[in-house]
Design an enzyme around this catalytic site. Structure first.
Site, PDB file in Angstrom:
ATOM      1  N   LEU A  26      68.856 -38.477  46.896  1.00 44.05           N
ATOM      2  CA  LEU A  26      70.231 -38.331  46.405  1.00 44.05           C
ATOM      3  C   LEU A  26      70.868 -39.669  46.050  1.00 44.05           C
ATOM      4  O   LEU A  26      70.748 -40.644  46.793  1.00 44.05           O
ATOM      5  CB  LEU A  26      71.067 -37.620  47.468  1.00 44.05           C
ATOM      6  CG  LEU A  26      70.530 -36.264  47.929  1.00 44.05           C
ATOM      7  CD1 LEU A  26      71.466 -35.665  48.970  1.00 44.05           C
ATOM      8  CD2 LEU A  26      70.331 -35.305  46.762  1.00 44.05           C
ATOM      9  N   GLU A  34      74.495 -41.356  43.623  1.00 44.16           N
ATOM     10  CA  GLU A  34      75.910 -41.041  43.443  1.00 44.16           C
ATOM     11  C   GLU A  34      76.162 -39.883  42.481  1.00 44.16           C
ATOM     12  O   GLU A  34      77.204 -39.236  42.550  1.00 44.16           O
ATOM     13  CB  GLU A  34      76.669 -42.297  42.989  1.00 44.16           C
ATOM     14  CG  GLU A  34      76.848 -43.257  44.152  1.00 44.16           C
ATOM     15  CD  GLU A  34      77.292 -44.638  43.693  1.00 44.16           C
ATOM     16  OE1 GLU A  34      78.367 -44.716  43.080  1.00 44.16           O
ATOM     17  OE2 GLU A  34      76.542 -45.617  43.936  1.00 44.16           O
ATOM     18  N   HIS A  40      74.440 -37.119  42.515  1.00 38.61           N
ATOM     19  CA  HIS A  40      74.411 -35.958  43.409  1.00 38.61           C
ATOM     20  C   HIS A  40      75.665 -35.894  44.280  1.00 38.61           C
ATOM     21  O   HIS A  40      76.202 -34.820  44.534  1.00 38.61           O
ATOM     22  CB  HIS A  40      73.184 -36.017  44.318  1.00 38.61           C
ATOM     23  CG  HIS A  40      71.879 -35.986  43.592  1.00 38.61           C
ATOM     24  ND1 HIS A  40      71.040 -37.084  43.544  1.00 38.61           N
ATOM     25  CD2 HIS A  40      71.265 -35.011  42.885  1.00 38.61           C
ATOM     26  CE1 HIS A  40      69.959 -36.768  42.850  1.00 38.61           C
ATOM     27  NE2 HIS A  40      70.071 -35.522  42.434  1.00 38.61           N
TER      28      HIS A  40
END
EC number: 6.3.2.1
Lengths: 288, 288
Positions: free
Chosen positions: B33, B35, B37
């Site tokens: 993940l 930013e 996400h």
């Protein structure tokens, strides 16, 4: 009983039902309801808070030269039957509301369809899984009900639900028959008097085949051969196929040592009838 | 935050949430993940009672020779990021639990994929719609969140939801960028220092193309030609494609007179980066 033609209205109703914690039983049909359908509605009524029946003659599941145009319709009768047997909502969408635009995403069926009706009706089960996926998303049922008369359809719906994790319980319901054993079907109205007289031989032949297994026969090809001989001696209908396959996988078996289906399709002048029997290696009928 | 690996556990949890009348926001990811996400999770957090994030590196959407094996993984980091940003549940299924048996029913994508990444990644979007159909049925979201960085994916999910009447609202979320304009991506870690320095030129080139339209250019081929020339002058990366198409239909246009997407994919040594800008006939950026 409510009658709705608009997809969005049904979606709103269903959202409301789900918020209220109601279970939903769903019976998808192409209408012209007979006792087979009544049995499905009654089963759904017993097991759910709310029962939705859909009537949609899905053009996608009819092939070239099939009976889309002549498929019988009787909306007035259907509404009466649905209401009397406990449906809460009939969903009667138009073809345009189900298929407003050409689809960008297509579904195809590989397993379970290269036998029985799948072979002689190319594209049929593609149409079935496409419309069911749409109908399942519109009606969001807890349980959905299908008749075992179309056992291959039950097997394909079983695959659809498992392959794609639909949060739906599939309930197969035994075939409803006339007193003389003929499976109820919307297409029976197209039989001539003589054909109607002969048609009960279809189920008799399948039971004859099953009894061979009761009596120790384990060779699929021998069961099929004897069933064919019996059926040919009893009707002028043209046999499309007689097959014995594993159930529900619908695969070829070398010997009968697990649940199997013995199924046939017979052409009459204006109707093609199907029937089957599902039984285990002892020849005992099972639920499917 | 709960972490679940079993499909059935998530289904039971979701059934409970739905009974309680909770709205569910769903963010499907392949993990690692960043930013981009985080922005999706935050949007989902704002609009729903319960937020589910899935992490599943779906083998079906990787082609021969693509980066399935080297796709970056960091479960520990992902759990931390998900929890910090308000996810209530992470769903981390194994490949075996998502695909326990070969599929009998396949999905294929016809529209919206014969351009952009669809052309150079045959089978990619088939894999995407297959896994999303499964994930949507497992998590039964009210809303689902996708980043506009992969605008073609948003267009395909839009088609999936509309074609099959999924009872789900698709929420497209603007691309999150580094300070220098590079779109955030899990694949950025594979860039060399020099490539990382050059990569912001991708977005700069697309904005350069958009500005041509602000200044009155209406010929798609001229916008594409100038964008290509600009980008080639700024990076050693190999341009896979630069295309200007209608959005969200992703069809060829003769003149820019409605919303369009200008999109590109660039090959670096160990990563293929994509980016796009969506704008109207005046050259004004729109949400997608």
């Amino acid at each position: 009983m409510e009658v709705m033609k608009e997809v969005e209205k049904v979606q709103n109703k269903v959202t409301e039902l789900i918020k209220e914690g109601k279970s939903i039983g769903f019976v998808p049909t192409m209408g012209y309801l007979h006792e087979g359908h009544v049995r499905l509605i009654k089963e759904a009524r017993k097991e759910n808070d709310f029962v939705i029946l859909s009537i949609f003659i899905n053009p996608l599941q009819f092939g070239e030269g099939e009976d889309l145009e002549t498929y019988p319709r009787d909306e007035h009768h259907d509404k009466k039957v649905a209401e009397e047997n406990g449906a809460d909502l009939i969903f009667l969408p138009s073809t345009d509301s189900m298929y407003p635009n050409p689809l960008s995403i297509h579904m195809s069926v590989e397993g379970r369809t290269d036998a029985l009706c799948g072979r002689s009706r190319p594209g049929h089960f593609e149409g079935v899984v496409t419309v069911l996926t749409k109908l399942f998303h519109i009606t969001r049922p807890t349980r959905t009900y299908f008749g075992m008369k179309d056992a291959q359809q039950v097997a394909v719906v079983d695959a659809l639900i498992k392959d794609y994790n639909f949060p739906i319980e599939l309930v197969p319901v035994p075939t409803v028959r006339e007193a003389d054993g003929l499976a109820k079907s919307s297409r029976n109205v197209h039989l001539s008097a003589k054909e109607r007289e002969e048609a009960p031989a279809i189920q008799k032949a399948l039971q004859y085949g099953r009894e061979l297994v009761c009596n120790g026969e384990t060779r699929p090809e021998e069961v099929v051969r004897s069933t064919r001989k019996f059926l040919e001696s009893q009707t002028h209908g043209k046999i499309d196929y007689i097959e014995l396959l594993s159930y529900p996988e619908l695969e070829f078996v070398k010997t009968i040592e697990r649940p199997v289906i013995l199924a046939t399709a017979v052409f009459y002048e204006k109707a093609r009838l199907i029937d089957n029997v599902v039984f285990n290696e002892k020849g005992e009928e099972t639920a499917g």
